[in-house]
Design a protein around this motif. Structure first.
Motif, PDB file in Angstrom:
ATOM      1  N   GLU A 183       0.826  -1.211   0.000  1.00 21.57           N
ATOM      2  CA  GLU A 183       0.000   0.000   0.000  1.00 21.57           C
ATOM      3  C   GLU A 183       0.860   1.260   0.000  1.00 21.57           C
ATOM      4  OE1 GLU A 183      -3.599   2.148   2.571  1.00 21.57           O
ATOM      5  OE2 GLU A 183      -2.930   0.120   3.068  1.00 21.57           O
ATOM      6  N   LEU A 186       2.821   1.597  -3.362  1.00 21.51           N
ATOM      7  CA  LEU A 186       1.966   2.120  -4.431  1.00 21.51           C
ATOM      8  C   LEU A 186       1.685   3.604  -4.235  1.00 21.51           C
ATOM      9  CD1 LEU A 186      -0.637  -0.770  -4.917  1.00 21.51           C
ATOM     10  CD2 LEU A 186       1.460  -0.323  -6.219  1.00 21.51           C
ATOM     11  N   TYR A 190       2.514   6.558  -6.862  1.00 24.24           N
ATOM     12  CA  TYR A 190       1.399   7.404  -7.281  1.00 24.24           C
ATOM     13  C   TYR A 190       1.755   8.883  -7.116  1.00 24.24           C
ATOM     14  CZ  TYR A 190      -3.369   9.378  -7.208  1.00 24.24           C
ATOM     15  OH  TYR A 190      -4.491  10.117  -7.447  1.00 24.24           O
ATOM     16  N   ALA A 218       6.066   1.271 -11.605  1.00 26.93           N
ATOM     17  CA  ALA A 218       4.722   0.711 -11.438  1.00 26.93           C
ATOM     18  C   ALA A 218       4.570  -0.591 -12.223  1.00 26.93           C
ATOM     19  CB  ALA A 218       3.672   1.731 -11.893  1.00 26.93           C
ATOM     20  N   GLU A 230      -4.450  -4.197  -7.039  1.00 27.70           N
ATOM     21  CA  GLU A 230      -4.162  -2.767  -6.934  1.00 27.70           C
ATOM     22  C   GLU A 230      -2.833  -2.400  -7.589  1.00 27.70           C
ATOM     23  OE1 GLU A 230      -6.109   0.291  -4.949  1.00 27.70           O
ATOM     24  OE2 GLU A 230      -6.733  -0.916  -6.661  1.00 27.70           O
ATOM     25  N   LEU A 234      -2.703   0.420 -10.434  1.00 29.03           N
ATOM     26  CA  LEU A 234      -1.837   1.592 -10.492  1.00 29.03           C
ATOM     27  C   LEU A 234      -1.082   1.642 -11.814  1.00 29.03           C
ATOM     28  CD1 LEU A 234      -0.633   4.087  -9.093  1.00 29.03           C
ATOM     29  CD2 LEU A 234       1.219   2.618  -8.299  1.00 29.03           C
ATOM     30  N   LEU A 237      -3.467   2.902 -14.362  1.00 29.63           N
ATOM     31  CA  LEU A 237      -3.758   4.314 -14.145  1.00 29.63           C
ATOM     32  C   LEU A 237      -2.626   5.202 -14.654  1.00 29.63           C
ATOM     33  CD1 LEU A 237      -5.365   6.653 -12.850  1.00 29.63           C
ATOM     34  CD2 LEU A 237      -4.234   6.092 -10.675  1.00 29.63           C
ATOM     35  N   TYR A 290      -6.994   2.512  -6.781  1.00 28.61           N
ATOM     36  CA  TYR A 290      -6.245   2.683  -8.029  1.00 28.61           C
ATOM     37  C   TYR A 290      -6.989   2.077  -9.207  1.00 28.61           C
ATOM     38  CZ  TYR A 290      -2.524   4.069  -4.876  1.00 28.61           C
ATOM     39  OH  TYR A 290      -1.806   4.706  -3.898  1.00 28.61           O
ATOM     40  N   GLN A 291      -7.649   0.952  -8.987  1.00 33.47           N
ATOM     41  CA  GLN A 291      -8.454   0.369 -10.056  1.00 33.47           C
ATOM     42  C   GLN A 291      -9.609   1.299 -10.439  1.00 33.47           C
ATOM     43  OE1 GLN A 291      -9.269  -4.043  -9.315  1.00 33.47           O
ATOM     44  NE2 GLN A 291      -8.259  -3.446  -7.404  1.00 33.47           N
ATOM     45  N   GLN A 293      -9.760   4.619 -10.058  1.00 28.25           N
ATOM     46  CA  GLN A 293      -9.220   5.777 -10.771  1.00 28.25           C
ATOM     47  C   GLN A 293      -8.824   5.396 -12.201  1.00 28.25           C
ATOM     48  OE1 GLN A 293      -6.581   8.578  -8.374  1.00 28.25           O
ATOM     49  NE2 GLN A 293      -6.701   6.842  -6.976  1.00 28.25           N
ATOM     50  N   ALA A 294      -8.291   4.194 -12.349  1.00 26.81           N
ATOM     51  CA  ALA A 294      -7.949   3.738 -13.696  1.00 26.81           C
ATOM     52  C   ALA A 294      -9.206   3.569 -14.548  1.00 26.81           C
ATOM     53  CB  ALA A 294      -7.178   2.421 -13.626  1.00 26.81           C
TER      54      ALA A 294
END
Length: 413
Positions: A183, A186, A190, A218, A230, A234, A237, A290-291, A293-294
């Motif tokens: 976490e 990532l 990000y 990433a 996740e 990322l 994304l 993240y998924q 947002q992607a």
């Protein structure tokens, strides 16, 4: 001449060289000291001896020798800090290594996982990794956290003191420890990409080299931990945003907002890669921020034109994202999506509530978003006032010029 060359080499190579040094001596402060000593020696040596064929390699070699000297000096000291590695004069430690190192294809990624130690608070882990292994300045990290620079500086000092006083080992985690650190790793990548995507420092709004590095790391994390959706999220994304890099500025360096971008300049092969990666992540049925947002970025990428954007679906995705990360910044983005999906006044009312709460009082994108929606709603005077508020807060020169241009267009008779 030499000072300028050295400054450019340090700007470009410092994170990579420092990562190698930290892996060698397993001490962030010592690595920093050794690197600084190498830079000082370069300033004294290069003017007479000439610029080395490979300045970064020269700095690495000199700094590595200096770190070994500092380690030996520490070994002879009557007082050794808890957890510090000590070496007798006759022993060269060689590259730091563990049984799991072979599975890390990249030194910097290995050390980011190492830096994200669960004994430290998550924000401290991220700040340390961004500062020492990714090369962001304290000012840049403070902006990423939306906090004063002094707060970030204190966070870094406290984290390093805790590592030293508590004897926290600077050791590469074993394979089974990686998910627990994922976490914060990532989050580090990000924020690193965010700085590359909209930098508030200097004259350069986009930093493609930093973006490429964040994308590379990433991708490596997604390959290292393919069972973690996740990590895949990322990677998707970052790739979706990075694919738009050539359309975000004019030839003169002026900002082009998403709806005005030439979509033929988006890198479609990269977008297809990202969409496939997102599909694989979603198939694992363990959703995360993240998924989501992607998925939002994917809806923008799939729209052939701005007018075809599925804003209702984007608004619903933001509602889901708020369940995971109910932060004021996510609320602001959700408010904008709500405005386009369900009516400008709905979004403006939400932004008014955010402004009244005061948590984004220093965040220029709140009045900037407010100004744009007010302009679209035909509320000219209120929009001009909001642009003025945004201009007080904005720092990035490219964003400032964009806001000034939009304000001037609105103010024109």
């Amino acid at each position: 001449m030499i000072p300028r060359v050295l400054a450019e080499v340090v700007r470009r190579e410092r994170p990579r060289v420092l990562a190698a040094l930290v892996g060698f001596c397993r001490d962030v402060d010592l690595a920093e000291d050794a690197f600084q000593d190498a830079c000082t020696r370069a300033l004294a040596t290069w003017p007479a001896a000439g610029l080395p064929a490979n300045p970064a390699a020269w700095l690495t070699t000199v700094a590595r020798r200096r770190s070994l000297d500092l380690l030996r000096r520490r070994a002879r000291s009557p007082v050794v800090p808890p957890g510090a590695e000590v070496l007798p004069d006759a022993i060269d430690p060689g590259p730091a290594a563990t049984e799991f190192d072979a599975n890390f294809p990249d030194e910097r990624l290995r050390l980011i996982f190492t830096c994200c130690h669960p004994a430290l608070a998550p924000a401290a882990q991220i700040a340390l990794a961004l500062r020492h292994l990714c090369g962001l300045t304290t000012v840049e990290i403070a902006r990423a956290f939306l906090e004063p620079e002094a707060t970030t500086a204190q966070r870094l000092v406290r984290a390093k003191n805790k590592i030293r006083l508590a004897g926290i080992p600077y050791a590469v985690p074993a394979a089974e420890e990686l998910p627990a650190r994922l976490e914060t790793v990532l989050a580090t990548l990000y924020l690193l990409f965010n700085e590359s995507y909209a930098s508030a420092g200097g004259d350069t709004w986009l930093r493609p080299d930093l973006g490429a590095e964040a994308l590379r790391l990433a991708k490596l994390v997604a390959e290292l931990l393919p069972e973690q959706p996740e990590a895949r999220g990322l990677f998707a994304l970052v790739t979706l945003h990075y694919a738009r890099r050539d359309s975000r500025l004019t030839a003169d360096g002026e900002v082009i907002v998403l709806e005005a971008q030439d979509r033929s300049r988006w890198h479609r092969a990269e977008i297809e890669t990202a969409l496939a990666e997102l599909d694989r992540a979603l198939a694992q049925r363990r959703p995360g921020p993240y998924q989501i947002q992607a998925a939002i970025a994917a809806l923008h990428a799939r729209a052939a034109a701005s007018a075809e954007t599925d804003w209702r679906q984007i608004a619903h995705l933001y509602a889901t994202l708020l369940e995971f990360t109910p932060t004021p910044v996510v609320q602001l983005n959700a408010a904008v999506a709500c405005a386009f999906a369900f009516g400008l006044e709905h979004g403006l009312a939400w932004i008014d509530r955010l402004a009244a709460a005061g948590e984004l009082a220093d965040y220029h994108l709140l009045p900037a978003a407010q100004a744009d929606l007010l302009r679209r709603a035909g509320r000219r005077d209120a929009a001009l006032a909001a642009y003025d508020n945004a201009l007080v807060l904005v720092r990035a020169p490219a964003e400032r010029r964009y806001l000034e241009r939009r304000r001037a267009e609105l103010a024109a008779p």
